[in-house]
Design an enzyme around this catalytic site. Structure first.
Site, PDB file in Angstrom:
ATOM      1  CE1 TYR A   1      -3.192   2.897   0.711  1.00  0.00           C
ATOM      2  CE2 TYR A   1      -3.861   1.738   2.701  1.00  0.00           C
ATOM      3  CZ  TYR A   1      -4.031   2.775   1.816  1.00  0.00           C
ATOM      4  OH  TYR A   1      -5.041   3.681   2.016  1.00  0.00           O
TER       5      TYR A   1
ATOM      6  CE  LYS B   1      -5.861   2.394  -2.208  1.00  0.00           C
ATOM      7  NZ  LYS B   1      -6.039   3.273  -1.047  1.00  0.00           N
TER       8      LYS B   1
END
Length: 285
Positions: free
Chosen positions: A131, A159
């Site tokens: 992330y 992500k």
């Protein structure tokens, strides 16, 4: 088909308690429209949740949607805290983890890779998603460093949020075969797909799940006219509710009638803007 992963906010009452009934209702509303959910990420105000609360929202999401559709964000400031939460999460049958890169205190390349390695080695059965959100962590994870992270066994994808999402094509080159690429810029699904991305992790889809599902379906079917029309709606909704968690919660409050208060000290939503958001909710149900 492009994937929609809903980044689900955590609803609080005005006294700061987690509103379990509202949370579970929100999850049910996503069941037929989202491919999965990201729980306790940025949109979920994770810094304001203690570990028992995070584990509870993970558990409830898995019970309602199935553990295979849940990506649990286990990010913390130290590997010790990450592993403690990951152990408890895995015990609930959840095996998809998101991990925010190191934050607050600066690190270096060895520190970043070691941070992710600690999780992948402790949970080799898990699918781990890096992330990357430089504006929130205070440090960059450039594509060359992400490539090292993604070489770790067990890394399933990444992500990208904030400035990293705008550099998606550069980061795409750092991924290996079969690894997934998600953007947190949920207003640009067609572009993400064109660049080889898997889909979006979208907070706004929590309030407007049917609209996001319609866009993903139109793109999958190659219906360019329909996709263009729905994309215009999505762009409007993201501009209206996407800039802040408090705006998104205003949309959810209009959708469900619940309080959807914030626990963190986030910007308030003016009455005229709240009315405009409620109008959009009424239009796109």
């Amino acid at each position: 088909m492009p994937q929609i992963i809903s980044a689900v906010p955590v609803p609080f009452t005005r006294d700061g308690s987690v509103d379990v009934a509202e949370y579970e209702a929100a999850l049910r509303s996503l069941s037929d429209h989202a491919d999965g959910v990201l729980i306790a990420g940025t949109t979920g105000e994770f810094p304001a949740l203690d570990d028992s609360e995070r584990l509870d929202v993970f558990r409830r999401a898995a019970a309602l949607l199935g553990p295979e559709r849940v990506i649990a964000h286990v990010g913390h400031a130290s590997s010790r805290q990450v592993l403690r939460l990951a152990d408890a999460t895995a015990a609930e049958g959840i095996s998809r983890f998101a991990l925010l890169s190191p934050y607050y205190l600066p690190s270096d390349a060895d520190g970043v890779v070691g941070f992710f390695r600690a999780l992948t080695e402790a949970h080799p059965e898990a699918a781990v998603y890096a992330y990357v959100f430089p504006e929130r962590t205070g440090m960059e994870v450039p594509p060359v460093l992400l490539r090292e992270v993604m070489r770790l066994p067990g890394m399933a994808g990444v992500k990208l949020s904030g400035g990293a999402a705008a550099r998606l094509p550069e980061y795409a080159a750092a991924l290996g075969d079969g690894q997934e690429l998600f953007s947190g810029d949920d207003g640009r699904l067609p572009w993400v797909v064109d660049q080889g991305g898997t889909g979006v992790v979208s907070g706004v889809s929590s309030a407007f799940p049917q609209t996001f599902a319609a866009l993903a379906r139109a793109l999958a079917e190659g219906d360019t006219g329909r996709a263009r029309a729905v994309q215009e709606d999505v762009a409007r909704l993201v501009e209206l509710t996407g800039p802040s968690v408090s705006r998104l919660k205003a949309a959810l409050a209009a959708r469900t009638g619940g309080e959807w208060a914030c626990r963190m000290p986030l910007p308030s939503v003016a009455d005229d803007l709240r009315a405009e958001i409620a109008g959009a909710v009424a239009q796109f149900r």
